[in-house]
Design an enzyme around this catalytic site. Structure first.
Site, short mmCIF file in Angstrom:
data_model
loop_
_atom_site.label_atom_id
_atom_site.label_comp_id
_atom_site.label_asym_id
_atom_site.label_seq_id
_atom_site.Cartn_x
_atom_site.Cartn_y
_atom_site.Cartn_z
NE ARG A 136 -4.30 -1.23 0.07
CZ ARG A 136 -4.40 -2.25 -0.80
NH1 ARG A 136 -3.43 -2.51 -1.63
NH2 ARG A 136 -5.50 -2.98 -0.85
CD GLU A 190 -3.21 3.37 -5.09
OE1 GLU A 190 -4.31 2.80 -5.30
OE2 GLU A 190 -2.23 2.78 -4.66
CG HIS A 214 -3.39 -0.38 -6.70
ND1 HIS A 214 -3.79 0.08 -5.48
CD2 HIS A 214 -3.30 -1.74 -6.55
CE1 HIS A 214 -3.94 -0.92 -4.63
NE2 HIS A 214 -3.65 -2.05 -5.28
O1 LIG Z 1 -6.37 -6.58 -3.52
C1 LIG Z 1 -5.56 -5.75 -3.11
O2 LIG Z 1 -5.55 -5.38 -1.93
C2 LIG Z 1 -4.60 -5.18 -4.03
O3 LIG Z 1 -4.03 -4.17 -3.75
C3 LIG Z 1 -4.33 -5.87 -5.32
O4 LIG Z 1 -3.42 -5.20 -6.11
#
Ligand SMILES: O=C(O)C(=O)CO
Length: 366
Positions: free
Chosen positions: A283, A312, A331
């Site tokens: 993250r 994001e 992402h």
């Molecule tokens: O599913 C998630 O948490 C993701 O970040 C996949 O990239």
């Protein structure tokens, strides 16, 4: 006396009948529930208009499904998604959450006390308001494991793109300049390197497996405890400091928690080798982005590859995007056709199970 005798001799038959009826009901009620006859009055909300038909059908077979007409709660530069959710959610028993935006108290309040399950179509659940869900007795499910291979592929892609300087090299091609010599735009080798994985969970393990053909000299990992799976992967458990100090490539593959927030900061970046390539598929908030910017700008570390950022989307004039030694993706870790379908179906099946009295497939421990 005669009546008494008659009743008495019928007694065994009555017991058998009663038992048959009881067993019949025991079998029939869950069957009805699973076939959807008794659950059709339960409402389930899907938070986005982008949800695979196979997953939607799993829900529609059992429940009354409501679906937002908008792609994403609160995105698309408008408040329409949010208004739609607030309009549709009252009375729903379950919510399929397809967004990395937060599940606010406003949404939970609007839902009402009958909301039993939130099923996020993601492995990460930091945006799902877990403490509030626990306080309200709402169960949370996520979609781990099914996405590990896809996210690991992106991690490998970022390792290669950052270490072989794809950003600068692509810029060269676009400018019509080809300046690869003995000191210009040269990269770092994975061969004979030490790769450090922060968090050897499903994604971390999948990264090691995928890198096993690259002649990596040593895999090391850090985390709360040694992992039994590490032995087969020939990965060695080390302290976080050792990992930072000895790795040529560092992959962050941990969830965002109070403990991991900003774990990559001025101090931890300062422990990395000057040739280190840092990759983040966890993250954005794992990283202090100002500190990362400084470390890359001052060439304190060699390069970085990010699939996740804060915020994001990253604004297109963000200073990180001015760095030649940074490779950024929007992402896309789990963004393959198969993986997204499997995530959506797992999220749906969690709700089917949860609302028909069967065990959840991937509950989050709240
Ligand atoms: O599913 C998630 O948490 C993701 O970040 C996949 O990239």
């Amino acid at each position: 006396m005669l009546i008494y005798k008659k009743v008495l001799c019928r007694f065994p038959a009555m017991i058998t009948r009663f038992t048959q009826l009881y067993i019949g009901l025991l079998v029939a009620i869950p069957c009805l529930a699973t076939n959807g006859t008794m659950t059709k009055n339960l409402k389930v909300l899907v938070s986005s208009n982008d949800y695979p038909p196979t997953a939607l059908k799993l829900l529609e077979d059992h429940f009354t499904v409501l679906q937002s007409r908008y792609l994403n709660f609160g995105q698309e530069g408008s408040t329409l998604g949010r208004e739609e959710i607030l309009k549709l959610i009252p009375g729903c028993s379950a919510l399929v959450w397809i967004s990395n935006l937060p599940i606010t108290n406003e949404i939970l309040d609007a839902a009402g006390a009958q909301l039993k399950i939130v099923s996020t179509v993601s492995a990460g659940y930091n945006h799902c308001n877990p403490e509030e869900l626990r306080a309200r007795g709402i169960q949370l499910t996520n979609t781990p494991n099914v996405l590990s291979p896809a996210v690991a592929e992106v991690a490998v892609g970022l390792i290669l793109s950052a270490s072989r300087r794809f950003t600068e090299n692509l810029d060269q091609v676009r400018r019509g300049e080809w300046e690869i010599g003995f000191d210009k735009v040269l990269g770092q080798d994975l061969r004979d390197s030490t790769v450090g994985i922060i968090g050897l969970g499903g994604i971390g393990q999948a990264v090691v497996k995928r890198l096993s053909g690259f002649d990596v000299a040593r895999f090391i990992y850090s985390g709360h405890r040694e992992k039994p799976e590490a032995k087969a992967l020939r990965a060695e458990f080390v302290s976080q400091d050792t990992l930072l100090e000895q790795s040529d490539f560092i992959v962050a593959a941990v969830p965002l928690t109070n403990e991991t927030k900003l774990m990559i900061n001025k101090e931890t970046l300062g422990k990395m080798k000057p040739n280190a390539v840092f990759v983040n598929v966890g993250r954005g908030d794992l990283v202090d982005q100002d500190a990362l910017y400084d470390a890359l700008k001052n060439k304190q570390i060699y390069a970085a590859g990010l699939d996740v950022t804060t915020p994001e989307p990253l604004p297109k004039d963000h200073k990180l995007l001015t760095l030649p030694n940074l490779f950024v993706l929007p992402h896309i870790g789990s963004a393959t056709v198969r993986t997204r379908r499997e995530m959506a179906e797992l999220a749906a099946n969690n709700i089917v199970n949860g609302l028909t009295g069967k065990p959840l497939l991937s509950p989050v421990k709240l």
